[in-house]
Enzyme design. Structure first.
Site, PDB file in Angstrom:
ATOM      1  N   ASP A 204       0.815  -1.171   0.095  1.00 59.71           N
ATOM      2  CA  ASP A 204       0.162   0.326  -0.177  1.00 59.71           C
ATOM      3  C   ASP A 204       0.583   1.075   0.064  1.00 59.71           C
ATOM      4  O   ASP A 204       2.129   1.011   0.159  1.00 59.71           O
ATOM      5  CB  ASP A 204      -0.899  -0.065   1.224  1.00 59.71           C
ATOM      6  CG  ASP A 204      -2.225   0.589   0.857  1.00 59.71           C
ATOM      7  OD1 ASP A 204      -2.300   1.877   0.317  1.00 59.71           O
ATOM      8  OD2 ASP A 204      -3.142   0.088   1.471  1.00 59.71           O
ATOM      9  N   ASP A 231       2.561   2.552  -4.963  1.00 58.68           N
ATOM     10  CA  ASP A 231       1.637   3.204  -5.734  1.00 58.68           C
ATOM     11  C   ASP A 231       1.164   2.297  -6.970  1.00 58.68           C
ATOM     12  O   ASP A 231       1.821   2.295  -7.958  1.00 58.68           O
ATOM     13  CB  ASP A 231       2.201   4.615  -6.102  1.00 58.68           C
ATOM     14  CG  ASP A 231       1.003   5.646  -6.660  1.00 58.68           C
ATOM     15  OD1 ASP A 231       0.264   4.965  -7.145  1.00 58.68           O
ATOM     16  OD2 ASP A 231       1.097   6.733  -6.600  1.00 58.68           O
ATOM     17  N   PHE A 232       0.005   1.933  -6.857  1.00 60.85           N
ATOM     18  CA  PHE A 232      -0.614   1.081  -7.846  1.00 60.85           C
ATOM     19  C   PHE A 232      -0.965   1.613  -9.027  1.00 60.85           C
ATOM     20  O   PHE A 232      -1.068   1.129 -10.251  1.00 60.85           O
ATOM     21  CB  PHE A 232      -1.371   0.019  -7.588  1.00 60.85           C
ATOM     22  CG  PHE A 232      -2.908   0.257  -6.978  1.00 60.85           C
ATOM     23  CD1 PHE A 232      -3.616   1.290  -7.324  1.00 60.85           C
ATOM     24  CD2 PHE A 232      -3.245   0.003  -5.649  1.00 60.85           C
ATOM     25  CE1 PHE A 232      -4.758   1.884  -7.086  1.00 60.85           C
ATOM     26  CE2 PHE A 232      -4.475   0.286  -5.006  1.00 60.85           C
ATOM     27  CZ  PHE A 232      -5.242   1.569  -5.841  1.00 60.85           C
ATOM     28  N   HIS A 250     -13.478  -1.957  -7.307  1.00 62.94           N
ATOM     29  CA  HIS A 250     -14.607  -1.116  -7.523  1.00 62.94           C
ATOM     30  C   HIS A 250     -14.561   0.259  -7.196  1.00 62.94           C
ATOM     31  O   HIS A 250     -15.357   1.274  -7.461  1.00 62.94           O
ATOM     32  CB  HIS A 250     -15.706  -1.705  -6.493  1.00 62.94           C
ATOM     33  CG  HIS A 250     -15.604  -1.368  -4.950  1.00 62.94           C
ATOM     34  ND1 HIS A 250     -16.570  -1.198  -4.285  1.00 62.94           N
ATOM     35  CD2 HIS A 250     -14.529  -1.012  -4.265  1.00 62.94           C
ATOM     36  CE1 HIS A 250     -16.271  -1.040  -2.927  1.00 62.94           C
ATOM     37  NE2 HIS A 250     -15.062  -0.845  -2.986  1.00 62.94           N
TER      38      HIS A 250
END
Length: 341
Positions: A204, A231-232, A250
């Site tokens: 994360d 940091d995706f 989502h």
């Protein structure tokens, strides 16, 4: 008259905010936690949680009628206590405490849902960004205490789903797992505790990493769980046999959903699995009311974000190169959507 059409269900739904706010206020006042050491009279609770005399018995007896409190006796000598379910799930000292998500619902979502109609008409978010110009995540990450409260809220709502996933998914063919957007490290901890052969990474943002490291230490799992900074949006995912994302997909629009799925595909070996734990909507969009309302919640929070069906997940994953997909029912309205490379 037999077969007579009744308005009862319409009225029950229409006034659903009454029992909802009664419960949310009880959680806010820490009523259930105050009863952890045993039943108390109405007057004792009135003093303990600061109720006005006019409100005390209407409030407590409403919770009794809703099945959220038990009462022995009546009037000033009657004693109120937790039910088995509120003792397990709504007492803060309980390991199964889920009140964090209700605290967030009370502090944030309750008032934002009051603007559902503008959201439906404009397609725009109705949360902090409407008031301050900052997104929900900007507001959360600027306040460490509030960020941890949010993480605890997510942990509360996800615990049952993650435990079911650890039981129902076949981990025997895999050795490593990377949880993207891993927050407190809860999913990694549950999997590692249930499957001692698994090595896990909880990934994360930098602000979250200290929280995850502390929670992993508290569980004595530091030898098998590593907290990583990611940091995706800008970073590639770490290589692992299983990539998990719990309530992550989502949060984003279609373009970003596909981007995250593609990153997972690149990080996985042949035979690896992407697992998205979400309130997957049934393909006919008729049954999972909670999943559909969660999608409305994403409208209120983000505008273009949305929840999705198993068929949509399968379509996106096959487009990314995955060979097959399955849906594993978890707890309540949630499922694990699994794509195999």
């Amino acid at each position: 008259m037999e077969g007579e059409i009744s308005p009862d269900r319409i009225l029950q739904i229409g006034f659903g905010f009454w029992p909802s706010k009664t419960l949310l206020s009880a959680v806010e006042l820490e009523l259930f936690s105050r009863l952890a050491d045993g039943p108390k009279t109405g007057l004792e609770l009135q003093g303990t949680i600061g109720l006005h005399p006019r409100a005390t018995y209407d409030f407590l007896d409403t919770l009794v009628a809703l099945g959220l409190l038990q009462r022995d006796g009546a009037g000033t000598t009657g004693k109120y206590g937790n039910t088995p379910s509120t003792a397990l799930f709504l007492v803060k000292q309980s390991p199964q405490y889920i009140g964090g998500i209700l605290e967030m619902a009370n502090a944030r979502l309750y008032r934002f849902w009051g603007d559902l109609t503008p959201a439906l008409k404009t397609g725009k978010p109705q949360n902090e960004i409407k008031e301050t110009g900052k997104s929900m995540f900007d507001a959360l990450y600027s306040d460490p205490a509030r960020l941890e409260q949010f993480m605890d809220a997510m942990s509360g709502i996800s615990m049952g789903n993650f435990m079911a996933f650890a039981e129902k998914f076949d981990f025997s063919r895999y050795k490593t797992l990377a949880d993207i957007g891993g927050a407190t490290g809860q999913l990694s901890a549950i999997v590692a505790a249930r499957h001692p052969h698994m090595q896990c990474w909880t990934c994360d943002l930098a602000d979250v990493r200290p929280i995850a490291e502390r929670r992993v230490r508290e569980r004595n799992l530091g030898d098998r769980i590593t907290a990583e900074t990611i940091d995706f949006f800008s970073d590639e995912f770490p290589k692992a046999d299983i990539i998990t994302m719990g309530m992550i997909l989502h949060d984003w629009n279609l373009e970003n959903k596909k981007m995250l799925i593609a990153k997972a595909f690149r990080a996985l070996p042949v035979g690896g699995a992407l697992v998205a734990i979400e309130n997957i909507i049934d393909d006919e969009r008729r049954q999972n009311a909670f999943g559909l309302m969660m999608s409305l919640n994403m409208l209120i929070e983000f505008g273009d974000a949305f929840d999705f069906t198993g068929a949509q997940f399968t379509e996106w994953c096959k487009e990314a190169g995955f060979s097959r997909c399955e849906i594993i029912q978890l707890a309540g309205a949630a499922s694990a959507a699994v794509a195999y490379k």
